[in-house]
Design a protein around this motif. Structure first.
Motif, PDB file in Angstrom:
ATOM      1  N   ALA A  25       2.744   2.216  -4.755  1.00 59.23           N
ATOM      2  CA  ALA A  25       2.161   3.526  -4.445  1.00 59.23           C
ATOM      3  C   ALA A  25       2.042   3.761  -2.949  1.00 59.23           C
ATOM      4  CB  ALA A  25       0.791   3.666  -5.103  1.00 59.23           C
ATOM      5  N   GLY A  26       2.214   2.714  -2.146  1.00 59.13           N
ATOM      6  CA  GLY A  26       2.185   2.876  -0.700  1.00 59.13           C
ATOM      7  C   GLY A  26       3.517   3.281  -0.112  1.00 59.13           C
ATOM      8  N   ILE A  27       4.569   3.272  -0.941  1.00 57.24           N
ATOM      9  CA  ILE A  27       5.884   3.626  -0.433  1.00 57.24           C
ATOM     10  C   ILE A  27       6.539   4.756  -1.229  1.00 57.24           C
ATOM     11  CG2 ILE A  27       6.372   1.424   0.673  1.00 57.24           C
ATOM     12  CD1 ILE A  27       7.777   0.455  -1.781  1.00 57.24           C
ATOM     13  N   ARG A  28       5.785   5.324  -2.155  1.00 58.31           N
ATOM     14  CA  ARG A  28       6.270   6.483  -2.908  1.00 58.31           C
ATOM     15  C   ARG A  28       5.061   7.290  -3.386  1.00 58.31           C
ATOM     16  NH1 ARG A  28       9.223   5.355  -8.274  1.00 58.31           N
ATOM     17  NH2 ARG A  28      10.278   3.605  -7.282  1.00 58.31           N
ATOM     18  N   GLY A  29       5.307   8.494  -3.881  1.00 53.96           N
ATOM     19  CA  GLY A  29       4.207   9.368  -4.287  1.00 53.96           C
ATOM     20  C   GLY A  29       4.010   9.486  -5.776  1.00 53.96           C
ATOM     21  N   ASN A  30       4.850   8.813  -6.579  1.00 50.25           N
ATOM     22  CA  ASN A  30       4.786   9.018  -8.027  1.00 50.25           C
ATOM     23  C   ASN A  30       4.406   7.758  -8.800  1.00 50.25           C
ATOM     24  OD1 ASN A  30       7.123   7.587  -7.599  1.00 50.25           O
ATOM     25  ND2 ASN A  30       8.489   9.025  -8.636  1.00 50.25           N
ATOM     26  N   ALA A  31       3.646   6.872  -8.147  1.00 45.41           N
ATOM     27  CA  ALA A  31       3.271   5.617  -8.804  1.00 45.41           C
ATOM     28  C   ALA A  31       1.819   5.584  -9.257  1.00 45.41           C
ATOM     29  CB  ALA A  31       3.542   4.427  -7.883  1.00 45.41           C
ATOM     30  N   SER A  32       0.969   6.446  -8.693  1.00 52.53           N
ATOM     31  CA  SER A  32      -0.450   6.409  -9.055  1.00 52.53           C
ATOM     32  C   SER A  32      -1.105   7.734  -8.679  1.00 52.53           C
ATOM     33  CB  SER A  32      -1.148   5.235  -8.363  1.00 52.53           C
ATOM     34  OG  SER A  32      -2.429   5.011  -8.920  1.00 52.53           O
ATOM     35  N   GLY A  33      -2.434   7.771  -8.796  1.00 47.53           N
ATOM     36  CA  GLY A  33      -3.174   8.988  -8.484  1.00 47.53           C
ATOM     37  C   GLY A  33      -3.363   9.197  -6.995  1.00 47.53           C
ATOM     38  N   LYS A  34      -4.037  10.296  -6.649  1.00 47.56           N
ATOM     39  CA  LYS A  34      -4.174  10.701  -5.252  1.00 47.56           C
ATOM     40  C   LYS A  34      -4.889   9.661  -4.400  1.00 47.56           C
ATOM     41  CE  LYS A  34      -3.062  13.825  -3.600  1.00 47.56           C
ATOM     42  NZ  LYS A  34      -1.829  14.074  -2.796  1.00 47.56           N
ATOM     43  N   ALA A  35      -6.064   9.222  -4.830  1.00 45.95           N
ATOM     44  CA  ALA A  35      -6.870   8.325  -3.992  1.00 45.95           C
ATOM     45  C   ALA A  35      -6.167   6.987  -3.766  1.00 45.95           C
ATOM     46  CB  ALA A  35      -8.246   8.109  -4.626  1.00 45.95           C
ATOM     47  N   TYR A  36      -5.628   6.411  -4.826  1.00 47.59           N
ATOM     48  CA  TYR A  36      -4.965   5.112  -4.715  1.00 47.59           C
ATOM     49  C   TYR A  36      -3.715   5.225  -3.841  1.00 47.59           C
ATOM     50  CZ  TYR A  36      -3.160   0.550  -6.186  1.00 47.59           C
ATOM     51  OH  TYR A  36      -2.706  -0.751  -6.207  1.00 47.59           O
ATOM     52  N   THR A  37      -2.937   6.276  -4.040  1.00 42.88           N
ATOM     53  CA  THR A  37      -1.717   6.473  -3.262  1.00 42.88           C
ATOM     54  C   THR A  37      -2.032   6.610  -1.779  1.00 42.88           C
ATOM     55  OG1 THR A  37      -0.599   7.511  -5.133  1.00 42.88           O
ATOM     56  CG2 THR A  37       0.289   7.978  -2.948  1.00 42.88           C
ATOM     57  N   VAL A  38      -3.029   7.403  -1.463  1.00 47.55           N
ATOM     58  CA  VAL A  38      -3.417   7.577  -0.057  1.00 47.55           C
ATOM     59  C   VAL A  38      -3.923   6.261   0.525  1.00 47.55           C
ATOM     60  CG1 VAL A  38      -5.076   8.698   1.481  1.00 47.55           C
ATOM     61  CG2 VAL A  38      -3.892  10.044  -0.262  1.00 47.55           C
ATOM     62  N   SER A  39      -4.731   5.529  -0.234  1.00 43.05           N
ATOM     63  CA  SER A  39      -5.279   4.264   0.280  1.00 43.05           C
ATOM     64  C   SER A  39      -4.168   3.275   0.600  1.00 43.05           C
ATOM     65  CB  SER A  39      -6.259   3.656  -0.728  1.00 43.05           C
ATOM     66  OG  SER A  39      -5.608   3.106  -1.868  1.00 43.05           O
ATOM     67  N   LYS A  40      -3.152   3.201  -0.259  1.00 44.48           N
ATOM     68  CA  LYS A  40      -2.087   2.223  -0.042  1.00 44.48           C
ATOM     69  C   LYS A  40      -1.102   2.679   1.035  1.00 44.48           C
ATOM     70  CE  LYS A  40      -3.661  -0.846  -2.853  1.00 44.48           C
ATOM     71  NZ  LYS A  40      -4.210  -2.131  -2.346  1.00 44.48           N
ATOM     72  N   HIS A  41      -0.886   4.001   1.159  1.00 46.43           N
ATOM     73  CA  HIS A  41      -0.119   4.481   2.318  1.00 46.43           C
ATOM     74  C   HIS A  41      -0.868   4.118   3.610  1.00 46.43           C
ATOM     75  CE1 HIS A  41       2.632   6.733  -0.239  1.00 46.43           C
ATOM     76  NE2 HIS A  41       3.261   7.161   0.826  1.00 46.43           N
ATOM     77  N   GLY A  42      -2.195   4.208   3.566  1.00 44.30           N
ATOM     78  CA  GLY A  42      -2.987   3.822   4.718  1.00 44.30           C
ATOM     79  C   GLY A  42      -2.847   2.351   5.057  1.00 44.30           C
ATOM     80  N   VAL A  43      -2.795   1.495   4.045  1.00 43.98           N
ATOM     81  CA  VAL A  43      -2.608   0.061   4.271  1.00 43.98           C
ATOM     82  C   VAL A  43      -1.259  -0.201   4.936  1.00 43.98           C
ATOM     83  CG1 VAL A  43      -2.273  -2.165   3.116  1.00 43.98           C
ATOM     84  CG2 VAL A  43      -4.165  -0.689   2.446  1.00 43.98           C
ATOM     85  N   VAL A  44      -0.223   0.532   4.516  1.00 45.06           N
ATOM     86  CA  VAL A  44       1.095   0.389   5.139  1.00 45.06           C
ATOM     87  C   VAL A  44       1.028   0.768   6.616  1.00 45.06           C
ATOM     88  CG1 VAL A  44       3.446   1.333   5.200  1.00 45.06           C
ATOM     89  CG2 VAL A  44       2.415   0.670   3.015  1.00 45.06           C
ATOM     90  N   GLY A  45       0.365   1.882   6.916  1.00 42.96           N
ATOM     91  CA  GLY A  45       0.234   2.304   8.310  1.00 42.96           C
ATOM     92  C   GLY A  45      -0.563   1.327   9.136  1.00 42.96           C
ATOM     93  N   LEU A  46      -1.665   0.825   8.572  1.00 38.60           N
ATOM     94  CA  LEU A  46      -2.491  -0.162   9.274  1.00 38.60           C
ATOM     95  C   LEU A  46      -1.677  -1.405   9.579  1.00 38.60           C
ATOM     96  CD1 LEU A  46      -6.131  -1.113   8.359  1.00 38.60           C
ATOM     97  CD2 LEU A  46      -4.452  -2.891   8.771  1.00 38.60           C
ATOM     98  N   THR A  47      -0.888  -1.847   8.600  1.00 43.08           N
ATOM     99  CA  THR A  47      -0.073  -3.051   8.766  1.00 43.08           C
ATOM    100  C   THR A  47       0.933  -2.881   9.902  1.00 43.08           C
ATOM    101  OG1 THR A  47      -0.269  -3.591   6.409  1.00 43.08           O
ATOM    102  CG2 THR A  47       1.585  -4.567   7.608  1.00 43.08           C
TER     103      THR A  47
END
Length: 334
Positions: A227-249
């Motif tokens: 969900a951190g590398i695509r938009g169709n794997a989970s809901g809004k909150a989880y997807t945003v949180s994991k995209h954030g983890v990718v950016g932080l990394t």
């Protein structure tokens, strides 16, 4: 015919007439069919206990095994499929902090580090489960710390419990959302998911980096998600949180690349951890996501994810920095 056991793969069960009949009957009783198990064919039957998220007790697996073996549970043959191979001494002399260590991927990661010679500061909100895990680990290898990764005071206690240099950090702790699209996402879901999945990663990373800078070395591995590398794997909150983890990394990897600190992330796909979803899951979000989630090529075990995480944490990952490693069975290339 060879015996079917709890360690036989689900594929072995489905390909055997006896197993197919027994497993098919169980699935039919729950309104499902064998096709629902296609992504998990490579997993041992035993893993269905975790996959069920608490709905299937061990007695059901034992009953299936007895039903195809004349009422007996035979001795297991050698387990099939991928097997964890411990690298003796890989973490000798190293101290690694692992969050979410009371269960699932976090516990599998902490366990492997401890069995490979490391000292693990195991962090989780569940004190009871942490203590049970510490009792099962090699003597003295696990220091349990019951803590909330979003709480500054608790993070201070984690750092104090280390009692010396921190060689590595695995930010594994995470929670699911309710698959809701943005117009259905409540403040409660948003705050909880972002808090644990992203803010907790930020705060604990911020706490360990000064010591790593002083030592001139360190390895940090964050658990992102498909969900951190695509938009169709989970809901809004989880997807945003994991995209954030990718950016932080990626940002941290860039900032500290010349100071001896490596920062990477693992992006799991489907994993058989048994981590429950919230009680109420969005019908609209689930319906929209279902076709894409159904395309998961395979579901991994927690130990398989731990193999990816510990590789990046170890010196074997020496030349890897800023990578987002999909550990998803190839889902990300579909």
């Amino acid at each position: 015919m060879a015996s079917l056991t709890a360690n036989s793969t689900i594929g072995d069960w489905l390909d055997d007439p006896r197993g197919a009949e027994a497993l098919g009957g169980l699935l039919a009783a729950s309104g499902s069919d064998p096709s629902s198990l296609t992504p998990v064919r490579a997993l041992p039957l035993q893993q269905m206990v975790a996959l069920s998220q608490g709905e299937m007790p061990q007695s059901v697996i034992d009953g299936l095994v007895r039903s195809v073996n004349g009422g007996e549970i035979p001795e297991d043959d050698a387990a099939t499929g991928w097997q964890e191979t411990i690298v003796v001494g890989r973490f000798d002399g190293k101290t690694i902090v692992v969050t979410g260590a009371a269960s699932g991927i976090g516990q599998a990661t902490a366990s492997r580090i401890a069995r490979e010679g490391g000292k693990v500061v195991a962090v989780d909100i569940s004190a009871e489960k942490l203590e049970a895990f510490a009792q099962q680990a090699p003597a003295g290898s696990v220091v349990p710390v019951a803590a909330d990764v979003t709480n500054e005071g608790d993070i201070d206690r984690v750092i104090a419990a280390v009692g010396g240099p921190i060689d590595g950090l695995a930010n594994v702790a995470g929670v699911n959302d309710d698959f809701s699209p943005i117009h259905e996402t409540s403040d409660a879901i948003w705050d909880r998911v972002i808090g644990i999945n992203l803010t907790g990663v930020f705060k604990l990373t911020r706490a360990v980096v000064p010591g790593m800078l002083e030592a001139g070395k360190g390895a940090i591995v964050n658990v992102a998600s498909e969900a951190g590398i695509r938009g169709n794997a989970s809901g809004k909150a989880y997807t945003v949180s994991k995209h954030g983890v990718v950016g932080l990394t990626r940002s941290a990897a860039f900032m500290y690349a010349k100071q001896g600190i490596r920062v990477n992330a693992v992006a799991p796909g489907g994993v058989a951890t048994g981590i429950p979803f919230p009680a109420h899951v969005s019908e609209e979000g689930s319906a929209r996501l279902h076709p894409f989630q159904s395309a998961i090529p395979t579901v991994a075990t927690a130990a398989q994810l731990a193999a990816s995480i510990t590789f990046l944490l170890s010196d074997d990952g020496v030349n890897i920095n800023g990578a987002i490693l999909p550990s998803d069975g190839g889902w990300s290339v579909q």
